[in-house]
Design a protein around this motif. Sequence first.
Motif, PDB file in Angstrom:
ATOM      1  N   GLN A 271      37.838  12.001   2.696  1.00  0.00           N
ATOM      2  CA  GLN A 271      38.045  12.913   3.828  1.00  0.00           C
ATOM      3  C   GLN A 271      37.981  14.352   3.350  1.00  0.00           C
TER       4      GLN A 271
ATOM      5  N   ILE B 186      33.686  14.162   7.208  1.00  0.00           N
ATOM      6  CA  ILE B 186      33.923  15.609   7.190  1.00  0.00           C
ATOM      7  C   ILE B 186      34.203  16.059   8.621  1.00  0.00           C
ATOM      8  N   ARG B 187      35.327  16.708   8.808  1.00  0.00           N
ATOM      9  CA  ARG B 187      35.651  17.279  10.125  1.00  0.00           C
ATOM     10  C   ARG B 187      36.618  18.435   9.934  1.00  0.00           C
ATOM     11  N   ASN B 188      36.765  19.219  10.988  1.00  0.00           N
ATOM     12  CA  ASN B 188      37.654  20.377  10.911  1.00  0.00           C
ATOM     13  C   ASN B 188      39.103  19.968  10.839  1.00  0.00           C
TER      14      ASN B 188
ATOM     15  N   ALA C 179      32.695  14.774  14.099  1.00  0.00           N
ATOM     16  CA  ALA C 179      32.840  14.441  12.677  1.00  0.00           C
ATOM     17  C   ALA C 179      31.513  13.930  12.145  1.00  0.00           C
TER      18      ALA C 179
ATOM     19  N   ASP D 127      37.281  18.742   4.701  1.00  0.00           N
ATOM     20  CA  ASP D 127      36.991  19.685   5.784  1.00  0.00           C
ATOM     21  C   ASP D 127      35.893  20.638   5.298  1.00  0.00           C
TER      22      ASP D 127
ATOM     23  N   GLU E 171      35.756  23.700   4.633  1.00  0.00           N
ATOM     24  CA  GLU E 171      36.149  24.624   3.568  1.00  0.00           C
ATOM     25  C   GLU E 171      36.050  23.970   2.182  1.00  0.00           C
ATOM     26  N   GLN E 172      36.496  22.708   2.115  1.00  0.00           N
ATOM     27  CA  GLN E 172      36.414  21.993   0.834  1.00  0.00           C
ATOM     28  C   GLN E 172      34.966  21.798   0.395  1.00  0.00           C
TER      29      GLN E 172
END
Length: 287
Positions: A223, A285-287, A259, A225, A227-228
């Motif tokens: 998992q 990947i999601r906010n 996503a 986001d 930014e990562q």
Amino acid sequence: MRLQKMNRDWISTAKTLAEALPYLQRYAGAIVVVKFGGNAMGDDEAMADFARDIVLMKQVGVNPVVVHGGGPMINDMLAKLGIKSEFVRGKRVTDKAAVEVVEMVLSGVVNKRIVQAINDQGGRAVGISGKDDDLMVCVADDPELGFVGKPVEMNVQVLRDLFSAGIIPVVAPVGTGMADNETFNVNGDTAAGAIAGALKADRLLLLTDVAGIKNKDGQVLTQLDPEQINELIEDGTISGGMIPKTETVLAAIEAGVRAVVILDGRLPNATLLELFTEHGAGSIIRN
Ligand code: X2W
């Protein structure tokens, strides 16, 4: 006793089905864009398995859109015809001769192979490209790359029309241009991201031949986001062919896709595992 004779595997199969209920409920009516890369396609059996998963999705009320690649198949045909091609930053430098071959292979051979496989499983697939109904209007991505397209205008009504008719759209990543008669070769991930973004899809599944996004130690990150992802690109952990893929992921999320999942399409039933079980697959990947 009937129960004693029953195979344990059967019991666990039924349990898996029963446990799928909340996921089936969650995804009823959802739009799921599935990018099926050339490297994930494999042999006829793997193609049939993929097609069955897509038909199952449609059967339970999901609206799947298949956007495919076909890079290895284009390589083979260009080699047969003696046309040289090279990749710059993950995209094929595409001259006039090459773009004709790209369209023949993607819209002709690969698209129809997937359409047939879905129909063979009892689905109703219709194959189109980004040219049909002006689905994907492009400009040149970079003069250095020739006829490689950057999607600038998406007209996704044709996809919604196909959904309402009970049809599964299968899209070849070939774009039309602003001027008459232009054809653009669009990276499959880019096309899938642009389509998912324009549809504000619930999920974009990128089926490829890697297990997901890995950290420095080679472990798959399940998992993340946006930014990562940016941090992993900056520190060089994400590199090479993974860069265009992750750029697609970021753009799709920015455009409103809920996503994005990068997963290994060679795993049996990868899409079902991701959507309808508690396990998930690959990197989400999601906010
Ligand atoms: C790709 C289109 C096919 C594709 C190409 O010519 O190979 C560009 O590079 P995969 O199998 O998903 O890699 N287009 C511009 O993306 O295929």
